[in-house]
Design a protein around this motif. Structure first.
Motif, PDB file in Angstrom:
ATOM      1  N   THR A  17       0.861  -1.459   0.024  1.00  0.00           N
ATOM      2  CA  THR A  17      -0.021  -0.007  -0.208  1.00  0.00           C
ATOM      3  C   THR A  17       0.443   1.322  -0.213  1.00  0.00           C
ATOM      4  OG1 THR A  17      -2.111  -0.838   1.234  1.00  0.00           O
ATOM      5  CG2 THR A  17      -1.566   1.174   0.871  1.00  0.00           C
ATOM      6  N   TYR A  62       3.402   1.335  -1.092  1.00  0.00           N
ATOM      7  CA  TYR A  62       4.582   1.871  -2.590  1.00  0.00           C
ATOM      8  C   TYR A  62       3.505   2.086  -3.487  1.00  0.00           C
ATOM      9  CZ  TYR A  62       8.761   0.291  -0.703  1.00  0.00           C
ATOM     10  OH  TYR A  62      10.277   0.691  -0.605  1.00  0.00           O
ATOM     11  N   ARG A  63       1.930   1.180  -3.217  1.00  0.00           N
ATOM     12  CA  ARG A  63       1.319   2.470  -4.553  1.00  0.00           C
ATOM     13  C   ARG A  63       1.251   3.850  -3.856  1.00  0.00           C
ATOM     14  NH1 ARG A  63      -2.593   0.014  -2.173  1.00  0.00           N
ATOM     15  NH2 ARG A  63      -1.947  -1.883  -3.148  1.00  0.00           N
ATOM     16  N   ASN A  64       1.318   4.418  -3.385  1.00  0.00           N
ATOM     17  CA  ASN A  64       0.558   5.787  -2.984  1.00  0.00           C
ATOM     18  C   ASN A  64       2.131   5.823  -3.560  1.00  0.00           C
ATOM     19  OD1 ASN A  64      -1.916   6.616  -2.236  1.00  0.00           O
ATOM     20  ND2 ASN A  64      -1.697   4.922  -0.424  1.00  0.00           N
ATOM     21  N   PRO A  72       5.475   5.355  -4.930  1.00  0.00           N
ATOM     22  CA  PRO A  72       6.350   4.371  -6.159  1.00  0.00           C
ATOM     23  C   PRO A  72       7.776   4.292  -6.011  1.00  0.00           C
ATOM     24  CG  PRO A  72       5.456   6.820  -7.547  1.00  0.00           C
ATOM     25  CD  PRO A  72       5.062   6.683  -6.158  1.00  0.00           C
TER      26      PRO A  72
END
Lengths: 194, 194
Positions: free
Chosen positions: A57, A59-61, A63
């Motif tokens: 999560t 890293y989704r927000n 990168p």
DNA sequence: GACAAAACGGAGGGTACCTCCGTATAGTTC
DNA sequence: GAACTATACGGAGGTACCCTCCGTTTTGTC
């Protein structure tokens, strides 16, 4: 400290899901705390743990590490920019000085962040340039006013002034008094045309 | 460029073996090159490969990344210190300015190194303090002379002056001309007592 | 309540730092 | 120059961190 409007809503094409928004905030808050406490080198996995989300999560927000740092950085810069308005009514030289004081205080608390960011600057100068523009935009009226009042030499640009201040304050000296003195000497120099 | 006496022989309790000395130099040289070419983040294993030694040998000479960076740093600082002697005969203000020019040139080429070092500063300020002392020792006579000649305000210390210069030059601005101008403004400020 | 789109989370691949120890070499003594 | 010991070599491998991928879960809509 209630952080509700901290999301840069400008570019969101479609509204995010409610849980996604919540997690975005949680990560940002956890990152702020973790970097302040544990230093700039805190592992991103530690931040995810603090935020109570999975590493995926995070890293989704954001990168990569740099993106997270930039997001924090942008928020802080925005605050300094807003503070320029407070000095609109003061005497030209005092107004400029007052705002510089804000800038100094800001950098002082975020020195670690600023240092880390410098490492990534070369890789992605784009976003950084944007934030620099807004910082310049906020400070330029104050400088111009001081110059028109004859309080500051006219061959100095707002970019130069800010970089001067940032360069001095970011010095890793142990003694804050000394940094203050250096800054005062440098600002004295602003008043006299060579 | 022949680097024979670059080993700090002061504290060697017993003479090192010849091969060990050779390897020490090879690592240092490879590190200098690698950091210059590939940036400050070059992997230590890459440096060992360049030097033609095993990673174990690198770590025997330099227990960690920081130690290697410090060794490089110390060598460079020593060079700047030595250069102060060249300006002993010039006019006070010119001498000071000339030496500052050297300092600037040095930092310019080693900006990456300086940046990386800043990350480690808090952890081990001891060795850094030593090198700072010698830099101060080299510059102080030049500053004092300029002050006694009335060319520089008397309330500035050599430490402050150097930090001022370092702070400005280390600014990650794309434009070197701008950095020059900022520096000139700041140095102008040195001439006038507040 | 059913369905699709969006988001979650953590296992795991890759890389860099650093340690450890069996092997090789320099320097010494006879 | 052979034997011997202290010193140094080198790289396999443990650890930690960054980041990706994908099966599972949740949200919002009809």
């Amino acid at each position: 400290m209630s952080s509700t409007d901290a999301v840069p809503t400008e570019l969101l094409k479609r509204p995010k899901r409610a849980d996604a928004l919540r997690n975005y905030e949680k990560v940002l808050t956890a990152a702020r705390e973790a970097f302040a406490e544990g230093g700039e080198a805190t592992a991103l996995e530690e931040i995810a743990r603090r935020a109570g989300v999975g590493i995926g999560t995070l890293y989704r927000n954001f990168p990569n590490r740099q993106a997270l740092l930039e997001a924090l950085y942008l928020g802080e810069v925005e605050q300094v920019c807003r503070s320029a308005a407070e000095f609109a009514d003061a005497e030209p030289w005092d107004a400029l000085n007052g705002w510089i004081g804000r800038l100094v205080a800001y950098i002082g608390t975020k020195r670690a962040l600023a240092g880390e960011l410098q490492n990534y600057l070369d890789q992605d100068a784009e976003l950084f340039a944007t934030s620099r523009e807004s910082l310049w935009g906020a400070g330029r009226p104050l400088l111009t006013r001081a110059q028109e009042a004859g309080a500051v030499r006219r061959d100095v640009t707002i970019g130069e002034l800010i970089q001067l201040v940032v360069g001095i304050v970011k010095i890793p000296s142990a003694d804050p008094e000394q940094v203050d003195h250096i800054l005062r000497v440098a600002l004295d120099g602003l008043r006299y045309q060579a």
